[in-house]
Design an enzyme around this catalytic site. Structure first.
Site, PDB file in Angstrom:
ATOM      1  N   SER A 210      17.129  -4.954 -27.900  1.00 51.16           N
ATOM      2  CA  SER A 210      15.725  -4.881 -27.516  1.00 51.16           C
ATOM      3  C   SER A 210      14.916  -5.916 -28.314  1.00 51.16           C
ATOM      4  O   SER A 210      15.278  -7.092 -28.310  1.00 51.16           O
ATOM      5  CB  SER A 210      15.215  -3.454 -27.727  1.00 51.16           C
ATOM      6  OG  SER A 210      14.060  -3.230 -26.977  1.00 51.16           O
ATOM      7  N   ASP A 306      17.381  -3.196 -16.359  1.00 51.02           N
ATOM      8  CA  ASP A 306      17.058  -2.698 -17.704  1.00 51.02           C
ATOM      9  C   ASP A 306      15.940  -1.645 -17.613  1.00 51.02           C
ATOM     10  O   ASP A 306      14.824  -1.942 -17.170  1.00 51.02           O
ATOM     11  CB  ASP A 306      16.620  -3.904 -18.549  1.00 51.02           C
ATOM     12  CG  ASP A 306      16.367  -3.558 -20.007  1.00 51.02           C
ATOM     13  OD1 ASP A 306      15.628  -2.577 -20.261  1.00 51.02           O
ATOM     14  OD2 ASP A 306      16.888  -4.265 -20.875  1.00 51.02           O
ATOM     15  N   HIS A 373      19.363   0.731 -21.303  1.00 51.53           N
ATOM     16  CA  HIS A 373      18.721  -0.226 -22.211  1.00 51.53           C
ATOM     17  C   HIS A 373      19.438  -0.142 -23.554  1.00 51.53           C
ATOM     18  O   HIS A 373      19.491   0.935 -24.140  1.00 51.53           O
ATOM     19  CB  HIS A 373      17.234   0.133 -22.363  1.00 51.53           C
ATOM     20  CG  HIS A 373      16.454  -0.766 -23.269  1.00 51.53           C
ATOM     21  ND1 HIS A 373      16.208  -2.090 -22.964  1.00 51.53           N
ATOM     22  CD2 HIS A 373      15.852  -0.548 -24.463  1.00 51.53           C
ATOM     23  CE1 HIS A 373      15.476  -2.635 -23.934  1.00 51.53           C
ATOM     24  NE2 HIS A 373      15.251  -1.718 -24.855  1.00 51.53           N
TER      25      HIS A 373
END
Ligand SMILES: *[C@@H]1O[C@H](CO)[C@@H](O)[C@H](O)[C@H]1NC(C)=O
Ligand SMILES: *[C@@H]1O[C@H](CO)[C@@H](O)[C@H](O)[C@H]1NC(C)=O
Ligand SMILES: *[C@@H]1O[C@H](CO)[C@@H](O)[C@H](O)[C@H]1NC(C)=O
Length: 429
Positions: A210, A306, A373
């Protein structure tokens, strides 16, 4: 961004709980009498575990606070020292290092950054020890993590709000100072790790997911340049391929978030010079631009669907999504065919941005179509019976093959949702 958009990516100890339960059952079944005896002893906990479990339960990895942080100005948003968790490698992994940069969104306004100081994403006062067991690429179990299990593993805590890349100060509404020192944190932590053995590494992998995946791309070449030529240095960006696309209402809302981060926190030093020569700094903060300049072998791992980006880049709250979008954002299985078309457009933009990777020797990618994710730090995604597979290979298998140059075919792109039968609805979203 608002705190609810900075999804926590902290590793908690569920695996430990599971193991303990397993141990208890075993103990009950086998030697009740001995258990009674042992339970009567004072401080019987560790002894009890040692007697009834074949392996020791995973221990939490302590937080190490950066030494001399204040002198270097390498501090979290609130001025506290940053930290990391270091688990030493063993055997033939003793000189191999994996450095994971934690993610957790960004703060793009004084107010957001000010609020972040009351969380582990802005202050080490809120950071706790962490468990690496069950954490995918950080797991020490050879069966679950065959290529990296015995490496030195470092989990660097994220407390600056700008992907380890800003260098400035601000003033909160109450008059206190806000420290935007991500770049100094990155530099000081790497420097301290060098002294703890990273300087002798024969191979090193910089990674993160991330906001930490973006940080990986931002620092990749700098990290690589810190080692002699003969050292194998590579980068793996997980769920860090944030797209510069319009949201469903036609606004560049995510661009505005990045614009806020770049200017508020003075992100400039880390941006590629060739990009800055003819583009705005904010544009150079996007992976599509960053990957054009990176010379270090890099692996891009991302879902084309995502879940974080669908929620906060493509269909953010500000795009005023209707109820149908809310349930689609919640769970991709609830999306209508029209909505899936919009998601496909997003995925195709990602695939298009990644075309430059095709020509890059020594690079790899795994672009699946599963609604998730971050896929390196959860065992369930990384290497399990329900891991996403491409070409019948798990993420761990493709990343391992790329890192050790074991095979061709380390650039895998999935077909459009919902074509991949290995996408499990149990993956973290
Ligand atoms: C690197 O290895 C050399 C030789 O084995 C040793 O003397 C030195 O202390 C090591 N450095 C670090 C930072 O571990
Ligand atoms: C979304 O789908 C799941 C299962 O596919 C279902 O349980 C849930 O009720 C749905 N949610 C909405 C808001 O439609
Ligand atoms: C996929 O891989 C698994 C082992 O990882 C193997 O058992 C299985 O036969 C493979 N399936 C196909 C279709 O190749």
């Amino acid at each position: 961004m608002a705190p609810e958009t900075t999804k926590p990516l902290l590793l908690t100890p569920p695996q430990q709980r599971q193991r303990r339960t397993g141990c208890r059952a075993w103990a009950l079944a086998v030697v009740v009498a001995a258990a009674v005896l042992v339970l009567m002893l004072p401080s019987a906990g560790p002894l009890r575990r040692r007697m009834f479990c074949l392996g020791a339960p995973p221990e939490p990895v302590e937080l190490t606070l950066l030494a001399g942080a204040t002198d270097k100005g390498a501090v979290c948003l609130d001025g506290t020292p940053p930290g990391y968790h270091l688990q030493r490698g063993s055997g033939d992994g003793s000189n191999s290092w994996i450095i994971h940069l934690q993610g957790g969104g960004w703060c793009s306004t004084l107010k957001d950054c000010s609020n972040r100081r009351m969380s582990m994403y802005g202050s080490s006062n809120f950071m706790k020890p962490m468990w690496f067991a069950g954490a995918g690429i950080l797991d020490s179990d050879q069966l679950k993590n065959p290529d990296f299990y015995n490496w030195n593993k470092v989990f660097v805590r994220y407390c600056d709000g700008a992907s380890f890349s800003g260098d400035a100060e601000g003033r909160a509404q109450d008059g206190s100072t806000l420290y935007f020192r991500g770049l100094r944190i990155y530099e000081a932590v790497i420097h301290e790790l060098m002294e703890k053995g990273l300087a002798n590494a024969t191979q090193a992998l910089l990674t993160g997911c991330s906001a930490g995946g973006l940080a990986t791309l931002l620092h990749c070449d700098d990290f690589s340049a810190r080692f002699p030529q003969e050292v194998s240095v590579k980068c793996l960006a997980d769920a860090g391929f944030f797209l510069n696309v319009k949201d469903i209402s036609g606004e560049r809302s995510f661009w505005s978030v990045y614009d806020g981060v770049v200017h508020l926190q003075n992100v400039r030093e880390v941006l590629p010079k060739d990009c800055l020569a003819n583009k705005e700094p904010t544009e150079c903060f996007f992976p599509a631009e960053l990957i054009k300049s990176i010379r270090t072998p890099t692996f891009i791992l991302n879902s084309g669907y995502d879940s974080w980006q669908i929620r906060y880049v493509l269909v953010p709250g500000s795009s005023a999504p209707n109820k149908a979008w809310l349930s689609c954002k919640e769970n991709i299985q609830n999306c209508s065919s029209t909505q899936i078309e919009v998601l496909n457009g997003f995925r195709n933009a990602m695939v298009n941005d990644l075309k430059v990777v095709e020509d890059k020797e020594d690079w790899g990618m795994f672009i699946d179509s599963c609604f998730t994710h971050c896929q390196t730090i959860y065992g369930i995604s990384w290497n399990s019976p329900i891991s996403p597979r491409l070409g019948n290979k798990t993420i761990a298998e493709v990343v391992g093959a790329w890192h050790y140059r074991r095979s061709q075919g380390v650039k895998e792109i999935d077909c459009e949702y919902p074509c991949n039968p290995t996408c499990s609805s149990r993956l973290p979203t």
